[in-house]
Design a protein around this motif. Structure first.
Motif, PDB file in Angstrom:
ATOM      1  N   ASN A  85       0.827  -1.207   0.000  1.00  0.00           N
ATOM      2  CA  ASN A  85       0.000   0.000   0.000  1.00  0.00           C
ATOM      3  C   ASN A  85       0.858   1.252   0.000  1.00  0.00           C
ATOM      4  O   ASN A  85       0.404   2.328  -0.385  1.00  0.00           O
ATOM      5  N   ALA A  86       2.093   1.110   0.465  1.00  0.00           N
ATOM      6  CA  ALA A  86       3.083   2.191   0.429  1.00  0.00           C
ATOM      7  C   ALA A  86       2.586   3.458   1.114  1.00  0.00           C
ATOM      8  O   ALA A  86       2.871   4.571   0.673  1.00  0.00           O
ATOM      9  N   SER A  87       1.854   3.278   2.205  1.00  0.00           N
ATOM     10  CA  SER A  87       1.422   4.427   2.992  1.00  0.00           C
ATOM     11  C   SER A  87       2.601   4.978   3.779  1.00  0.00           C
ATOM     12  O   SER A  87       3.427   4.218   4.299  1.00  0.00           O
ATOM     13  N   ALA A  88       2.671   6.279   3.891  1.00  0.00           N
ATOM     14  CA  ALA A  88       3.747   6.894   4.667  1.00  0.00           C
ATOM     15  C   ALA A  88       3.675   6.480   6.129  1.00  0.00           C
ATOM     16  O   ALA A  88       4.693   6.466   6.829  1.00  0.00           O
ATOM     17  N   ARG A 131      21.693   0.304  12.655  1.00  0.00           N
ATOM     18  CA  ARG A 131      20.788   0.834  11.633  1.00  0.00           C
ATOM     19  C   ARG A 131      19.557   1.382  12.346  1.00  0.00           C
ATOM     20  O   ARG A 131      18.962   0.705  13.198  1.00  0.00           O
ATOM     21  N   ILE A 132      19.160   2.586  11.990  1.00  0.00           N
ATOM     22  CA  ILE A 132      17.983   3.228  12.575  1.00  0.00           C
ATOM     23  C   ILE A 132      17.169   3.827  11.435  1.00  0.00           C
ATOM     24  O   ILE A 132      17.719   4.507  10.559  1.00  0.00           O
ATOM     25  N   ALA A 133      15.865   3.560  11.424  1.00  0.00           N
ATOM     26  CA  ALA A 133      14.993   4.092  10.374  1.00  0.00           C
ATOM     27  C   ALA A 133      13.738   4.678  11.001  1.00  0.00           C
ATOM     28  O   ALA A 133      13.313   4.263  12.084  1.00  0.00           O
ATOM     29  N   THR A 134      13.148   5.630  10.318  1.00  0.00           N
ATOM     30  CA  THR A 134      11.933   6.275  10.813  1.00  0.00           C
ATOM     31  C   THR A 134      10.818   6.173   9.779  1.00  0.00           C
ATOM     32  O   THR A 134      11.061   6.007   8.584  1.00  0.00           O
ATOM     33  N   GLY A 135       9.588   6.285  10.259  1.00  0.00           N
ATOM     34  CA  GLY A 135       8.420   6.281   9.391  1.00  0.00           C
ATOM     35  C   GLY A 135       7.444   7.366   9.784  1.00  0.00           C
ATOM     36  O   GLY A 135       7.563   7.977  10.857  1.00  0.00           O
ATOM     37  N   SER A 136       6.481   7.637   8.905  1.00  0.00           N
ATOM     38  CA  SER A 136       5.389   8.597   9.133  1.00  0.00           C
ATOM     39  C   SER A 136       5.837  10.049   9.139  1.00  0.00           C
ATOM     40  O   SER A 136       5.063  10.926   9.515  1.00  0.00           O
ATOM     41  N   MET A 137       7.066  10.318   8.744  1.00  0.00           N
ATOM     42  CA  MET A 137       7.531  11.705   8.737  1.00  0.00           C
ATOM     43  C   MET A 137       7.974  12.168   7.357  1.00  0.00           C
ATOM     44  O   MET A 137       8.480  13.277   7.202  1.00  0.00           O
ATOM     45  N   SER A 138       7.801  11.319   6.359  1.00  0.00           N
ATOM     46  CA  SER A 138       8.173  11.644   4.983  1.00  0.00           C
ATOM     47  C   SER A 138       7.398  10.703   4.075  1.00  0.00           C
ATOM     48  O   SER A 138       6.792   9.734   4.554  1.00  0.00           O
ATOM     49  N   PRO A 139       7.387  10.938   2.770  1.00  0.00           N
ATOM     50  CA  PRO A 139       6.623  10.060   1.874  1.00  0.00           C
ATOM     51  C   PRO A 139       7.018   8.590   1.969  1.00  0.00           C
ATOM     52  O   PRO A 139       6.187   7.708   1.775  1.00  0.00           O
ATOM     53  N   VAL A 140       8.297   8.318   2.248  1.00  0.00           N
ATOM     54  CA  VAL A 140       8.765   6.941   2.420  1.00  0.00           C
ATOM     55  C   VAL A 140       9.656   6.894   3.656  1.00  0.00           C
ATOM     56  O   VAL A 140      10.214   7.915   4.075  1.00  0.00           O
ATOM     57  N   PRO A 141       9.816   5.718   4.272  1.00  0.00           N
ATOM     58  CA  PRO A 141      10.732   5.615   5.417  1.00  0.00           C
ATOM     59  C   PRO A 141      12.162   5.938   4.986  1.00  0.00           C
ATOM     60  O   PRO A 141      12.515   5.838   3.807  1.00  0.00           O
ATOM     61  N   PHE A 142      12.999   6.315   5.948  1.00  0.00           N
ATOM     62  CA  PHE A 142      14.395   6.577   5.607  1.00  0.00           C
ATOM     63  C   PHE A 142      15.301   6.268   6.793  1.00  0.00           C
ATOM     64  O   PHE A 142      14.879   6.281   7.950  1.00  0.00           O
ATOM     65  N   PHE A 143      16.560   5.969   6.465  1.00  0.00           N
ATOM     66  CA  PHE A 143      17.565   5.696   7.485  1.00  0.00           C
ATOM     67  C   PHE A 143      18.088   7.002   8.074  1.00  0.00           C
ATOM     68  O   PHE A 143      18.236   8.008   7.361  1.00  0.00           O
ATOM     69  N   LEU A 144      18.409   6.974   9.362  1.00  0.00           N
ATOM     70  CA  LEU A 144      19.070   8.108  10.008  1.00  0.00           C
ATOM     71  C   LEU A 144      20.575   7.910   9.857  1.00  0.00           C
ATOM     72  O   LEU A 144      21.280   7.501  10.781  1.00  0.00           O
ATOM     73  N   THR A 145      21.072   8.188   8.667  1.00  0.00           N
ATOM     74  CA  THR A 145      22.465   7.864   8.341  1.00  0.00           C
ATOM     75  C   THR A 145      23.466   8.693   9.147  1.00  0.00           C
ATOM     76  O   THR A 145      24.548   8.198   9.493  1.00  0.00           O
ATOM     77  N   LYS A 146      23.142   9.939   9.442  1.00  0.00           N
ATOM     78  CA  LYS A 146      24.056  10.761  10.234  1.00  0.00           C
ATOM     79  C   LYS A 146      24.165  10.222  11.659  1.00  0.00           C
ATOM     80  O   LYS A 146      25.259  10.166  12.231  1.00  0.00           O
ATOM     81  N   THR A 147      23.036   9.832  12.213  1.00  0.00           N
ATOM     82  CA  THR A 147      23.035   9.262  13.562  1.00  0.00           C
ATOM     83  C   THR A 147      23.808   7.950  13.577  1.00  0.00           C
ATOM     84  O   THR A 147      24.607   7.689  14.492  1.00  0.00           O
ATOM     85  N   GLU A 148      23.576   7.115  12.569  1.00  0.00           N
ATOM     86  CA  GLU A 148      24.293   5.839  12.475  1.00  0.00           C
ATOM     87  C   GLU A 148      25.799   6.067  12.365  1.00  0.00           C
ATOM     88  O   GLU A 148      26.596   5.401  13.044  1.00  0.00           O
ATOM     89  N   GLY A 149      26.186   7.012  11.497  1.00  0.00           N
ATOM     90  CA  GLY A 149      27.610   7.291  11.307  1.00  0.00           C
ATOM     91  C   GLY A 149      28.278   7.794  12.572  1.00  0.00           C
ATOM     92  O   GLY A 149      29.433   7.448  12.863  1.00  0.00           O
ATOM     93  N   TYR A 150      27.556   8.609  13.331  1.00  0.00           N
ATOM     94  CA  TYR A 150      28.119   9.120  14.577  1.00  0.00           C
ATOM     95  C   TYR A 150      28.324   7.993  15.589  1.00  0.00           C
ATOM     96  O   TYR A 150      29.340   7.946  16.294  1.00  0.00           O
TER      97      TYR A 150
END
Length: 452
Positions: free
Chosen positions: A289-292, A385-404
């Motif tokens: 369904n690809a809901s945000a 690995r950390i990812a978030t949902g419901s805050m953008s059209p698609v989920p995304f990784f918190l790459t800066k947080t992961e890198g730190y």
């Protein structure tokens, strides 16, 4: 369509449209008005019935999916010595009565599976049934009274659904959809998809009917894949777990293999709507369904899960993190369908989590969700690995947080800094301050739990 099923122990035959809701079949065609319509979207529980022993919202079940099934409504309890209804009366748990038929059926479903529930169990089981007048305390006491009197021990869970004569194709007349397809295998379903690219797949229908209510046009062609054995079930393979796309969240939540190796997914599965929704909603539907606001994708991102896509011409595998092409868009090609999801087994000792926040605890659409998977060597982060949902059209990784975090010891200062980075890394479109602040707090909570 000629519909045959068992209603309250009696064989029923009725002429209906395949897309008529079970609620309409009961009330309009058969005159069983004990089942009520409240929201029409699976959010209030007034229309709850038992379908093959499982609690469902009858406003979300198409007639085509109850062929050969066993349905129990509140009328089916009136002819027996029903201690559950007596307990509701004795505890003063009934006022206007509108919600009570669904409430009683939800309580019966609970007690048939768990004859001696705790107060927490009762609250969880009835979370999808809303009451506007009595208040829940008396309802909880009524269920406790029935349990203490052995009600759950006296009833038995109905048999799970058996496949009773799926017909492959039949034509409909008049203003109904031109064709309805009922494939008997995945190969047959793929054959149909290859010929009709405009066919709509029907499974749990937990989004299908709410979308129709909001004005989405009724599809010209539909294909019922609910309960199709080729895409249901959970299998342990060499190094990964494979979940069929038609597997419900209630089956995922109760699976011992999932609880052992993917506990965050088991927890997530108990947060999808309430019990009646979990009995219908499938993991495949939640993905495609690809809901945000879909709950499972962020966690599948951090698991490194892969989507197995099938078509008449073959199979291909796509990382879940690459499956989405935007809001309500996927990279599925015409003629393809999601057959299963492969999830690599996390390393022993890896910490995993899923948190969501909404307007209430049950039956809530996520305002934000955060998922994570972290591995430590001592107290040093070796992988995260950390990812978030419901805050953008698609989920995304918190790459800066992961890198730190990678390579650092999880000290209090590191956790505080990582939380601050996470809160700034998200870019929610609305409620920005709230979502940023809560994202940081949830990341901090996860890291502290992993450290401990």
């Amino acid at each position: 369509m000629r519909l045959q099923f068992t209603l309250n122990g009696q064989e029923i035959t009725a002429e209906v449209s395949p897309l008529d809701r079970l609620l309409d079949v009961l009330r309009e065609y058969l005159g069983y008005t004990g089942t009520k319509e409240g929201c029409g979207e699976g959010e209030c529980g007034a229309c709850s019935v038992l379908l093959d022993g499982r609690l469902v919202n009858s406003c979300l079940v198409p007639a085509i999916q109850i062929r050969g099934a066993d349905v129990l409504t509140i009328e089916g309890l009136s002819g027996e010595d029903d201690g559950l209804q007596e307990a509701f009366v004795e505890e003063g748990a009934v006022q206007c009565g509108f919600c009570i038929p669904g409430m009683v059926l939800a309580a019966r479903a609970l007690l048939s599976e768990n004859p001696h529930p705790t107060r927490h169990d009762i609250k969880h089981a009835l979370a999808g049934n809303l009451c506007r007048c009595t208040g829940y305390e008396r309802i909880f006491r009524a269920v406790e009274r029935a349990a203490s009197q052995g009600y759950g021990d006296r009833i038995s869970t109905q048999n799970s659904r058996q496949d009773k004569g799926r017909k492959s194709l039949f034509e409909l007349q008049g203003s109904e959809p031109s064709w309805v397809f009922v494939p008997q295998s995945l190969d047959e379903a793929l054959e149909i998809l290859s010929e009709y690219h405009d066919v709509t797949l029907l499974s749990g229908c937990t989004d299908f009917y709410p979308d129709l209510k909001k004005g989405k046009p009724e599809p010209a062609r539909v294909m019922d894949i609910w309960g199709l054995s080729d895409i249901c079930g959970i299998k342990m393979k060499d190094g990964y777990i494979e979940i069929g796309s038609g597997t419900t969240f209630s089956d995922i939540a109760s699976c011992e293999t999932i609880k052992k190796y993917l506990p965050a997914l088991a927890d997530l599965s108990t947060m999808i709507g309430a019990r009646a929704i979990q009995n219908r909603a499938t993991i495949g539907g939640n993905i495609v369904n690809a809901s945000a606001a879909a709950d499972s994708p962020p966690l599948l991102f951090v698991y490194g899960a892969t989507a197995v896509l099938r078509s008449k011409n073959g199979m291909r595998e796509v990382p879940i993190a690459e499956l989405f092409g935007g809001y309500r868009k996927t990279v599925l090609k015409p003629g393809e369908m999601l057959a299963s999801i492969k999830i690599p087994l996390p390393s022993p000792g890896a910490h995993q989590f899923f948190y969501k926040r909404g307007s209430r605890l049950a039956l809530t659409i996520s305002r934000l969700s955060v998922a994570g998977l972290i591995e430590l060597e001592g107290d040093v982060v070796s992988s995260v690995r950390i990812a978030t949902g419901s805050m953008s059209p698609v989920p995304f990784f918190l790459t800066k947080t992961e890198g730190y975090l990678k390579g650092k010891r999880l000290t209090g200062e590191v956790i505080e800094t990582a939380a601050a980075i996470a809160s700034e890394e998200v870019s929610p479109r609305t409620s920005k301050d709230y979502r940023k602040r809560v994202t940081g707090r949830l990341v901090s909570r996860f890291l502290k739990e992993a450290r401990s």
